[in-house]
Design a protein around this motif. Structure first.
Motif, PDB file in Angstrom:
ATOM      1  N   ASP A   1      -3.082  13.542  -8.016  1.00  0.00           N
ATOM      2  CA  ASP A   1      -3.117  13.679  -6.448  1.00  0.00           C
ATOM      3  C   ASP A   1      -4.845  14.300  -6.283  1.00  0.00           C
ATOM      4  O   ASP A   1      -4.516  14.678  -4.940  1.00  0.00           O
ATOM      5  N   VAL A   2      -5.566  14.613  -7.352  1.00  0.00           N
ATOM      6  CA  VAL A   2      -6.743  14.590  -7.000  1.00  0.00           C
ATOM      7  C   VAL A   2      -7.274  13.239  -5.786  1.00  0.00           C
ATOM      8  O   VAL A   2      -8.225  13.584  -5.098  1.00  0.00           O
ATOM      9  N   LEU A   3      -6.650  12.312  -6.395  1.00  0.00           N
ATOM     10  CA  LEU A   3      -7.670  10.710  -5.713  1.00  0.00           C
ATOM     11  C   LEU A   3      -6.918  11.217  -4.452  1.00  0.00           C
ATOM     12  O   LEU A   3      -7.431  11.088  -3.416  1.00  0.00           O
ATOM     13  N   LEU A   4      -5.300  11.214  -3.972  1.00  0.00           N
ATOM     14  CA  LEU A   4      -5.328  11.441  -2.227  1.00  0.00           C
ATOM     15  C   LEU A   4      -5.603  12.873  -1.658  1.00  0.00           C
ATOM     16  O   LEU A   4      -5.799  12.224   0.073  1.00  0.00           O
ATOM     17  N   LYS A   5      -6.098  14.056  -2.441  1.00  0.00           N
ATOM     18  CA  LYS A   5      -6.453  14.169  -1.960  1.00  0.00           C
ATOM     19  C   LYS A   5      -7.619  14.590  -1.262  1.00  0.00           C
ATOM     20  O   LYS A   5      -8.607  14.896  -0.151  1.00  0.00           O
ATOM     21  N   ALA A   6      -8.491  13.443  -2.134  1.00  0.00           N
ATOM     22  CA  ALA A   6     -10.558  13.726  -1.311  1.00  0.00           C
ATOM     23  C   ALA A   6     -10.164  12.398  -0.827  1.00  0.00           C
ATOM     24  O   ALA A   6     -10.909  12.510   0.193  1.00  0.00           O
ATOM     25  N   LEU A   7      -9.195  11.685  -0.913  1.00  0.00           N
ATOM     26  CA  LEU A   7      -8.780  10.320   0.604  1.00  0.00           C
ATOM     27  C   LEU A   7      -8.454  10.785   1.509  1.00  0.00           C
ATOM     28  O   LEU A   7      -9.081  10.149   3.102  1.00  0.00           O
ATOM     29  N   GLU A   8      -7.861  11.696   1.277  1.00  0.00           N
ATOM     30  CA  GLU A   8      -6.757  12.488   3.145  1.00  0.00           C
ATOM     31  C   GLU A   8      -8.134  12.934   3.156  1.00  0.00           C
ATOM     32  O   GLU A   8      -8.188  13.366   4.692  1.00  0.00           O
ATOM     33  N   SER A   9      -9.205  13.700   2.951  1.00  0.00           N
ATOM     34  CA  SER A   9      -9.868  14.497   3.394  1.00  0.00           C
ATOM     35  C   SER A   9     -11.488  13.993   4.186  1.00  0.00           C
ATOM     36  O   SER A   9     -12.552  14.093   4.745  1.00  0.00           O
ATOM     37  N   LEU A  10     -11.160  12.715   4.114  1.00  0.00           N
ATOM     38  CA  LEU A  10     -12.374  11.421   4.533  1.00  0.00           C
ATOM     39  C   LEU A  10     -12.252  11.343   6.289  1.00  0.00           C
ATOM     40  O   LEU A  10     -11.319  11.453   7.142  1.00  0.00           O
ATOM     41  N   ASN A  11     -13.538  11.878   7.051  1.00  0.00           N
ATOM     42  CA  ASN A  11     -12.979  11.009   8.373  1.00  0.00           C
ATOM     43  C   ASN A  11     -13.378   9.824   8.860  1.00  0.00           C
ATOM     44  O   ASN A  11     -14.175   9.090   9.272  1.00  0.00           O
ATOM     45  N   VAL A  12     -12.026   9.335   8.134  1.00  0.00           N
ATOM     46  CA  VAL A  12     -12.228   8.643   8.462  1.00  0.00           C
ATOM     47  C   VAL A  12     -10.716   7.928   8.682  1.00  0.00           C
ATOM     48  O   VAL A  12      -9.475   8.552   7.850  1.00  0.00           O
ATOM     49  N   ASP A  13      -9.610   6.532   9.426  1.00  0.00           N
ATOM     50  CA  ASP A  13      -8.236   6.296   9.184  1.00  0.00           C
ATOM     51  C   ASP A  13      -8.020   4.801   9.541  1.00  0.00           C
ATOM     52  O   ASP A  13      -8.956   4.143   9.137  1.00  0.00           O
ATOM     53  N   GLY A  14      -7.083   4.389   9.908  1.00  0.00           N
ATOM     54  CA  GLY A  14      -7.115   3.065   9.838  1.00  0.00           C
ATOM     55  C   GLY A  14      -5.704   2.762   8.532  1.00  0.00           C
ATOM     56  O   GLY A  14      -5.846   1.695   8.581  1.00  0.00           O
ATOM     57  N   PHE A  15      -5.873   3.804   7.474  1.00  0.00           N
ATOM     58  CA  PHE A  15      -5.257   3.079   6.328  1.00  0.00           C
ATOM     59  C   PHE A  15      -3.688   3.906   5.429  1.00  0.00           C
ATOM     60  O   PHE A  15      -4.193   5.148   5.976  1.00  0.00           O
ATOM     61  N   LYS A  16      -3.354   3.165   4.494  1.00  0.00           N
ATOM     62  CA  LYS A  16      -2.327   4.067   4.059  1.00  0.00           C
ATOM     63  C   LYS A  16      -2.740   3.452   2.530  1.00  0.00           C
ATOM     64  O   LYS A  16      -3.118   1.875   2.162  1.00  0.00           O
ATOM     65  N   ILE A  17      -2.661   4.489   1.122  1.00  0.00           N
ATOM     66  CA  ILE A  17      -2.989   4.271  -0.145  1.00  0.00           C
ATOM     67  C   ILE A  17      -1.097   3.425  -0.559  1.00  0.00           C
ATOM     68  O   ILE A  17       0.007   4.815  -0.437  1.00  0.00           O
ATOM     69  N   ALA A  18      -0.643   2.295  -1.463  1.00  0.00           N
ATOM     70  CA  ALA A  18       0.286   2.708  -1.627  1.00  0.00           C
ATOM     71  C   ALA A  18      -0.071   2.388  -3.802  1.00  0.00           C
ATOM     72  O   ALA A  18      -1.394   1.175  -4.204  1.00  0.00           O
ATOM     73  N   ILE A  19       0.026   3.350  -4.842  1.00  0.00           N
ATOM     74  CA  ILE A  19      -0.259   2.992  -6.055  1.00  0.00           C
ATOM     75  C   ILE A  19       1.543   2.640  -6.636  1.00  0.00           C
ATOM     76  O   ILE A  19       2.428   3.350  -6.362  1.00  0.00           O
ATOM     77  N   LYS A  20       1.175   1.583  -7.213  1.00  0.00           N
ATOM     78  CA  LYS A  20       2.856   0.842  -7.892  1.00  0.00           C
ATOM     79  C   LYS A  20       2.460   0.426  -8.965  1.00  0.00           C
ATOM     80  O   LYS A  20       1.193  -0.227  -9.543  1.00  0.00           O
ATOM     81  N   HIS A  21       3.699   0.183  -9.839  1.00  0.00           N
ATOM     82  CA  HIS A  21       3.492  -0.273 -11.032  1.00  0.00           C
ATOM     83  C   HIS A  21       4.022  -1.957 -10.755  1.00  0.00           C
ATOM     84  O   HIS A  21       5.208  -2.191 -10.349  1.00  0.00           O
ATOM     85  N   VAL A  22       3.809  -2.912 -11.857  1.00  0.00           N
ATOM     86  CA  VAL A  22       4.012  -4.300 -11.714  1.00  0.00           C
ATOM     87  C   VAL A  22       3.408  -5.190 -12.817  1.00  0.00           C
ATOM     88  O   VAL A  22       3.746  -4.158 -13.593  1.00  0.00           O
ATOM     89  N   LYS A  23       4.508  -6.180 -12.630  1.00  0.00           N
ATOM     90  CA  LYS A  23       3.968  -6.955 -13.666  1.00  0.00           C
ATOM     91  C   LYS A  23       3.159  -7.874 -13.970  1.00  0.00           C
ATOM     92  O   LYS A  23       3.587  -8.745 -12.382  1.00  0.00           O
ATOM     93  N   LYS A  24       2.600  -8.662 -15.077  1.00  0.00           N
ATOM     94  CA  LYS A  24       1.515  -9.968 -15.434  1.00  0.00           C
ATOM     95  C   LYS A  24       1.766  -9.542 -16.707  1.00  0.00           C
ATOM     96  O   LYS A  24       1.634  -9.347 -16.921  1.00  0.00           O
ATOM     97  N   SER A  25       1.824 -11.296 -16.870  1.00  0.00           N
ATOM     98  CA  SER A  25       2.800 -11.783 -18.247  1.00  0.00           C
ATOM     99  C   SER A  25       3.185 -10.784 -18.468  1.00  0.00           C
ATOM    100  O   SER A  25       3.094 -10.633 -20.480  1.00  0.00           O
ATOM    101  N   GLU A  26       4.263 -10.707 -17.825  1.00  0.00           N
ATOM    102  CA  GLU A  26       5.348  -9.549 -18.284  1.00  0.00           C
ATOM    103  C   GLU A  26       4.216  -8.110 -19.079  1.00  0.00           C
ATOM    104  O   GLU A  26       5.199  -7.229 -19.888  1.00  0.00           O
TER     105      GLU A  26
END
Length: 298
Positions: free
Chosen positions: A30-55
């Motif tokens: 939530d701290v990260l997303l609030k900081a990024l939301e406050s930037l004077n720049v657009d054209g992006f969205k953020i996805a944070i997800k769980h993945v598996k590599k080598s299980e």
């Protein structure tokens, strides 16, 4: 007593891998997303997800660009030619998406998605792809960042500018970033600074960065791996580099600059206790799974 981060870079280091590692270590989303939301720049969205590599379960931090800002950062055919295939496996992910007004939609099967729409009325003066250090500093200053996060983000970009200026034989002020000036790289660097500040590490151990070999395509054409910006950062800041047999760029300029900005020692204590472990997934697919492992040690 300070907190120590041990960064294990067996498969190199990039900005998104570093951010994902810190989030897995407990940096507050939530701290990260609030900081990024406050930037004077657009054209992006953020996805944070769980993945598996080598299980192994790990986090993935993804800056998803709209069509106007797309680049080839994770396009293996563009980077290395058609001998590489880049497979995307998004099944069974749990995703949190932070979306800006001008982003396009990405949907994947079997995901549980939370989306937050934000309408920005910021000016679009920084929407061009080639930005100088002054313009990037203005974007950093536009955000609601702590003093330490602000300073670290600027320091990372200063290191990048120094490396690019040496590579091209021009002053730092004349450097106009291409890949590094793109929105996803700017977001990666600011996210790295915000998460690092949130976790409060005072010491960082990076024994070495593993790098690949061969060539990679970028805005300047076909370059040898490590690319000139990475070699300059390694030379200027005393980072240890180890060349592997993997064909490809494992250490990006952003990753090298982050390492240079935060490393306090390259010597791991003979004995230590591990308090936390975090894994950050990479996007590019090589013969070995790409991820960074971070350990909070004592």
């Amino acid at each position: 007593m300070g907190k120590t981060l041990y960064l294990e870079c067996e498969m190199g280091l990039s900005g998104d891998m570093f951010v994902a590692t810190l989030l897995d270590l407990g940096a507050r989303e939530d701290v990260l997303l609030k900081a990024l939301e406050s930037l004077n720049v657009d054209g992006f969205k953020i996805a944070i997800k769980h993945v598996k590599k080598s299980e192994i379960s790990m986090l993935d931090f993804d800056v998803i660009l709209d069509e106007a800002h797309q680049n080839h950062d994770h396009d293996m055919d563009y980077l290395y030619g058609h001998e590489h295939s880049h497979e995307h496996n998004h099944e069974h992910n749990h995703e949190h998406t932070h979306e800006h007004e001008h982003s396009h939609e990405h949907t994947h099967e079997h995901e549980h998605s939370h989306e937050h729409m934000h309408s920005h009325e910021h000016s679009h003066e920084h929407s061009h792809h080639h930005r100088g250090l002054k313009e990037i500093y203005e974007i950093i200053d536009s955000g609601n960042l702590t003093e330490n996060a602000n300073k670290l983000a600027k320091r990372i970009f200063e290191i990048l500018a120094e490396a690019e200026s040496k590579a091209h034989g021009i002053s730092k002020e004349e450097v106009h970033f291409h890949e590094v000036g793109a929105i996803d790289s700017i977001v990666d660097v600011i996210a790295a600074a915000v998460c690092f500040d949130d976790l409060g590490y005072t010491d960082v151990v990076i024994p070495y960065l593993n790098e690949g070999r061969g060539t990679v395509r970028c805005q300047h054409g076909i370059l040898p791996v490590p690319v000139p910006a990475v070699t300059n950062i390694v030379a200027n800041h005393g980072l240890n580099l180890s060349i592997t047999s993997i064909n490809g760029e494992l250490v990006t300029p952003t990753g090298a600059a982050i390492a240079a900005a935060i490393m306090t020692t390259d010597t791991l204590p003979e004995k230590f206790k591990i308090r936390k472990v975090g894994y950050g997934a990479g996007k590019r697919e090589y013969e070995r799974p790409g991820f960074v492992r971070g350990m909070e040690i004592e």
